[in-house]
Design an enzyme around this catalytic site. Structure first.
Site, PDB file in Angstrom:
ATOM      1  N   ARG A   8     -10.678 -19.766 -13.034  1.00 26.31           N
ATOM      2  CA  ARG A   8     -10.346 -18.920 -14.114  1.00 26.31           C
ATOM      3  C   ARG A   8     -11.157 -17.643 -14.004  1.00 26.31           C
ATOM      4  NH1 ARG A   8     -13.485 -20.378 -19.549  1.00 26.31           N
ATOM      5  NH2 ARG A   8     -15.112 -21.448 -18.792  1.00 26.31           N
ATOM      6  N   SER A  35     -11.778 -16.572 -22.663  1.00 25.18           N
ATOM      7  CA  SER A  35     -11.587 -17.736 -22.304  1.00 25.18           C
ATOM      8  C   SER A  35     -10.957 -17.829 -20.954  1.00 25.18           C
ATOM      9  CB  SER A  35     -11.138 -18.855 -23.103  1.00 25.18           C
ATOM     10  OG  SER A  35     -12.129 -19.074 -24.227  1.00 25.18           O
ATOM     11  N   GLU A  56       1.910 -18.529 -29.316  1.00 26.09           N
ATOM     12  CA  GLU A  56       2.210 -18.811 -28.002  1.00 26.09           C
ATOM     13  C   GLU A  56       3.723 -18.663 -27.801  1.00 26.09           C
ATOM     14  OE1 GLU A  56       0.435 -20.761 -29.860  1.00 26.09           O
ATOM     15  OE2 GLU A  56      -1.373 -20.433 -29.120  1.00 26.09           O
ATOM     16  N   PHE A  81      -0.951 -25.141 -24.505  1.00 23.68           N
ATOM     17  CA  PHE A  81      -0.162 -24.578 -25.698  1.00 23.68           C
ATOM     18  C   PHE A  81       0.796 -23.770 -24.707  1.00 23.68           C
ATOM     19  CE2 PHE A  81      -4.828 -24.256 -27.562  1.00 23.68           C
ATOM     20  CZ  PHE A  81      -4.702 -25.405 -28.147  1.00 23.68           C
ATOM     21  N   HIS A 107      -7.873 -24.136 -18.803  1.00 22.07           N
ATOM     22  CA  HIS A 107      -8.123 -25.322 -19.574  1.00 22.07           C
ATOM     23  C   HIS A 107      -7.227 -26.430 -19.410  1.00 22.07           C
ATOM     24  CE1 HIS A 107     -10.663 -22.192 -20.940  1.00 22.07           C
ATOM     25  NE2 HIS A 107     -11.469 -23.080 -21.927  1.00 22.07           N
ATOM     26  N   ASP A 115     -13.682 -30.621 -26.720  1.00 26.88           N
ATOM     27  CA  ASP A 115     -12.655 -30.142 -27.607  1.00 26.88           C
ATOM     28  C   ASP A 115     -11.821 -31.286 -28.043  1.00 26.88           C
ATOM     29  OD1 ASP A 115     -13.667 -27.695 -28.312  1.00 26.88           O
ATOM     30  OD2 ASP A 115     -12.262 -26.794 -27.051  1.00 26.88           O
ATOM     31  N   ARG A 165     -11.107 -25.060 -16.740  1.00 27.66           N
ATOM     32  CA  ARG A 165     -12.389 -24.558 -17.384  1.00 27.66           C
ATOM     33  C   ARG A 165     -13.475 -24.954 -16.458  1.00 27.66           C
ATOM     34  NH1 ARG A 165     -15.596 -27.477 -22.173  1.00 27.66           N
ATOM     35  NH2 ARG A 165     -17.118 -25.850 -22.529  1.00 27.66           N
TER      36      ARG A 165
END
Lengths: 318, 273
Positions: A8, A35, A56, A81, A107, A115, A165
Site C-alpha cells: 500500500r 490507511s 463504498e 468493503f 487490507h 480488527d 496492510r
C-alpha cells in the site's frame, strides 16, 4: 536481512507518479485515505481527489460515472468493503459496461489482524473473479504492486488489485515488469509445483528451498493475475510436476485454489492441495498468530507438498 | 429559448405510442413507469438537452441517466425519435441480440451513458459524470431521473449527500413521483414522505411540479440551470400509466406489457393512426 516493503505504501507513491503524467487520473476513497495511502495523492492533487465518505456503494457508482466521462478513476478502501459491500455496484455500474475503473483495495486477507472478521477479506478474490470483464491481480511484493498498478492504467477496463496492510519481503527488482495475465514462473518442480499469490509467494519460495533437504524438487509460480488466469503456466506445471499445491491468503473456496482446480480438473487432472483459509471467518489476533492459526505458513505449504506427492504415488499404484 | 409546448405535447403522445408498441411486441416490460416518465423525458430530449445523435460521444454534450432503469422503453423511444438509432429497433425490444435490452446498457445502446436497472445506482453515476465535466471545464449538464420507489435504496441517499457536499450544480435530478411501487403504494410499502423536506434537508434546491405539465417541466429545468452551488431536485408528481385511462394509477401495470386488446384500446385513446 530481507528488505520489507508495504504494497500500500508503494500504491501511494505510484499514484502520484501516474497522476503527474496523466491528468485523467482521479482518485476516490471512502474515508480510509490515510490507511489506503491515497492521502498522498490528495496532498498533491487535491482537485482530483474525492473523499466519498463512508459510502463504498456510492464511491463505486461515482467512479463508474467518472470512467464513463473518460477519466481513469482509482477507487480505494479496504478489500472487504470494496468487493463485498459494493459488489453489486461493481457488477452493474462497472463490469457490465466495462468501465475503466481501477479498484485498488488494501487490507486484503486476514493480515488485517486485530480488527477481526468484520475487516478481514477472505472472499474478495472469489467475489471479483466471478464477474465478467473483471481483471483480478494480487501482487506478491511492493515493487510488483507498483508495476501492476501501472499496467492496470495501460489496460482499458475494470481491474481489481488487492494490496495488504502488511509489509512484504521484497522479491523483485524495483523496475520489474508486469504483464497482466502472465504468471511469474520461478521454477517448475520435478516432484511438485506450488502456485501461490500475494503474501504466500515468499513463503512458498522458502518452503520449496527447505524441501530440497527432503530430496524434493519443488517449483514455485507467482500467479499474481488470478483472472485472466495463465492457464498455460498451470497446465505446463501440472504436466511436468504431476502434482500441484496452491497457496493463498483467502478462502480455499473460489479463489486461486478454486481457479487452478477448475483448470486442472478439466484439462490435466493431477493431485491438488489447496492451502488457504478453510471455510472459516478469522478471529482477532496479531498477524503472526493469525497466519499460524489458519495454516498460512511455509510449514503448511510443505505438508501440502508432501501430501500431493504421496497422492501421485497412490494414483500410479492404481 | 422559448418552448413550443404544443409541439412537445405531440411528441410526448408519439413517445407513448412508441412505448406501448415496443411493449406489446416484446410481451414483457414496464409499462406504468415508462408512461409516468414520458413527459419529463420528452422535455429533456426535445427541449432542454444539448446532444448530437450523429456524434453520440460529442464531448460537450449534456448527459442523461435513467436511474429507474426499468423505464427503458421511454428512454429508447426518445433516443430513437431523437435519431440515435433507426426506429426499426423498436420492434426488437428485449429480443435476443437486440441493442434494446431489458434495462439500459451503455455498452450496446447508442445514447445510453451508463448501466442501470438494479435500482439506486444512477445518481452516483450522474455525480461522477458531472464532476468529470467540472474538472474538464465542459458545459455539460447531467440529468438523472429517479423512481420514487427507488429512493428506498440507501445508495440514493449516499449519492444525495455527495451531490450536495461537492456542490454539484451541473446536475439536475428529477423524481418520477408516481406514488406506486411493485407491491403497492409507497405509503403502504415504504413511505418516502416527507419527500420535499428530505431532499431539502440533504442540501438540494427542490422544485415541486406536476410532472405531466409540459410548461412546468420546462420552467423547472430552466430554473435548475440557474441554481449555483447546489444540485437541484425536481419532485415531479406523476401518474403511473399516464395517458392511457385504464392503466392510470394501476399498480398492476408496473411490470407487465399490454395485451394486444389493451394495446388497441390504448392506441385509440392516444389517437394513433
Amino acid at each position: 536481512m530481507t528488505k520489507m516493503l508495504g504494497t500500500r505504501d508503494v500504491y501511494g507513491d505510484v499514484l502520484i507518479e501516474l497522476g503527474t503524467g496523466n491528468k485523467d487520473i482521479v482518485v476516490l476513497d471512502a474515508d480510509l485515505a490515510s490507511s489506503t495511502r491515497t492521502a498522498k495523492f490528495k496532498k498533491k492533487f487535491s482537485d482530483r481527489f474525492f473523499n466519498m465518505g463512508v459510502s463504498e456503494q456510492d464511491m463505486m457508482g461515482t467512479a463508474a460515472g467518472f470512467a464513463s466521462a473518460g477519466k481513469i478513476p482509482f477507487a480505494s478502501t479496504f478489500a472487504i468493503f470494496a468487493t463485498g459491500r459494493a459488489w453489486e455496484q461493481v457488477r452493474q455500474s462497472i463490469c457490465l459496461p466495462k468501465m475503466n475503473v481501477k479498484i485498488v483495495a488494501t487490507h486484503g486477507g486476514i493480515t488485517v489482524g486485530e480488527d477481526g472478521a468484520s475487516h478481514h477479506s477472505t472472499e474478495d478474490i472469489a467475489l471479483m473473479r466471478v464477474l465478467p470483464n473483471m481483471t483480478v491481480i494480487i501482487p506478491a511484493d511492493g515493487y510488483e504492486a507498483g508495476a501492476a498498478i501501472k499496467a492496470a492504467v495501460k489496460y482499458r477496463g475494470p481491474v481489481f488489485i488487492r494490496l495488504s496492510r502488511e509489509k512484504f519481503p521484497v522479491l523483485y527488482p524495483e523496475n520489474c515488469e508486469f504483464e497482466i495475465g502472465k504468471a511469474k514462473v520461478h521454477s517448475i518442480g520435478e516432484d511438485a509445483t506450488i502456485i501461490s499469490c500475494g503474501l504466500m509467494v515468499h513463503m512458498s519460495l522458502e518452503a520449496a528451498e527447505e524441501l530440497k533437504k527432503d530430496g524434493l524438487n519443488v517449483g514455485v509460480i507467482n500467479m499474481s493475475t488470478i483472472k485472466p488466469l495463465d492457464t498455460d503456466a498451470v497446465l505446463n506445471a501440472a504436466r511436468i510436476s504431476g502434482a500441484i499445491v496452491t497457496a493463498e491468503e483467502h478462502s480455499i473456496i473460489g479463489g486461486l485454489g478454486g481457479a487452478v482446480a477448475e483448470v486442472l480438473s478439466e484439462n490435466e487432472p493431477v493431485p491438488l492441495k489447496r492451502v488457504g483459509i478453510n471455510d472459516k471467518f478469522g478471529m482477532s489476533g496479531s498477524t503472526v498468530d493469525l497466519l499460524k492459526h489458519y495454516g498460512l505458513t511455509k510449514e503448511t505449504v510443505k505438508e501440502a507438498v508432501h501430501h500431493v506427492i504421496k497422492m501421485k504415488g497412490i494414483r500410479v499404484r492404481d | 429559448m422559448e418552448a413550443d409546448v404544443e409541439k412537445l405535447k405531440k411528441i410526448a403522445r408519439q413517445i407513448r405510442i412508441d412505448i406501448l408498441t415496443m411493449l406489446v411486441e416484446s410481451g414483457s416490460g414496464h409499462t406504468g413507469g415508462s408512461l409516468s416518465a414520458t413527459d419529463i423525458l420528452t422535455v429533456l430530449y426535445f427541449y432542454k438537452m444539448r446532444y448530437d445523435p450523429k456524434n453520440p460521444k460529442w464531448e460537450e454534450r449534456d448527459k442523461f441517466v435513467l436511474s429507474k432503469g426499468h423505464g427503458a422503453p421511454a428512454l429508447y423511444a426518445v433516443l430513437g425519435r431523437a435519431g440515435y438509432f433507426g426506429l426499426e429497433h423498436f420492434h426488437t425490444l428485449r429480443k435476443l441480440g437486440s441493442i434494446l435490452r431489458g434495462h439500459p446498457n451503455s455498452a450496446v445502446t447508442p445514447g445510453v451513458e451508463v448501466c442501470t436497472g438494479s435500482l439506486g445506482q444512477g445518481l452516483s453515476q450522474a455525480n461522477g459524470l458531472a464532476l468529470a465535466a467540472r474538472l474538464d471545464n465542459k458545459p455539460t449538464r447531467v440529468y438523472a431521473v429517479l423512481g420514487d420507489g427507488e429512493t428506498d435504496e440507501g445508495q440514493v441517499w449516499e449519492a444525495a449527500m455527495s451531490s450536495a457536499h461537492y456542490r454539484i450544480d451541473n446536475l439536475c435530478a428529477i423524481l418520477d413521483n408516481n406514488g406506486l411501487q411493485i407491491d403497492g403504494t409507497n405509503k403502504e410499502v415504504m413511505n418516502i414522505e416527507p419527500v420535499v423536506e428530505k431532499w431539502k434537508s440533504f442540501g438540494w434546491h427542490v422544485i415541486e411540479i406536476n410532472g405531466h405539465d409540459i410548461k412546468a417541466i420546462v420552467d423547472a429545468l430552466n430554473e435548475a440551470e440557474k441554481i449555483k452551488g447546489k444540485p437541484t431536485m425536481i419532485i415531479a408528481h406523476t401518474v403511473k400509466g399516464k395517458g392511457v385511462s385504464f392503466m392510470e394509477n394501476k399498480v398492476e401495470y408496473h411490470g407487465v406489457a399490454p395485451t394486444r386488446d389493451e394495446y388497441e384500446r390504448a392506441m385509440k385513446e392516444l389517437g394513433a393512426n
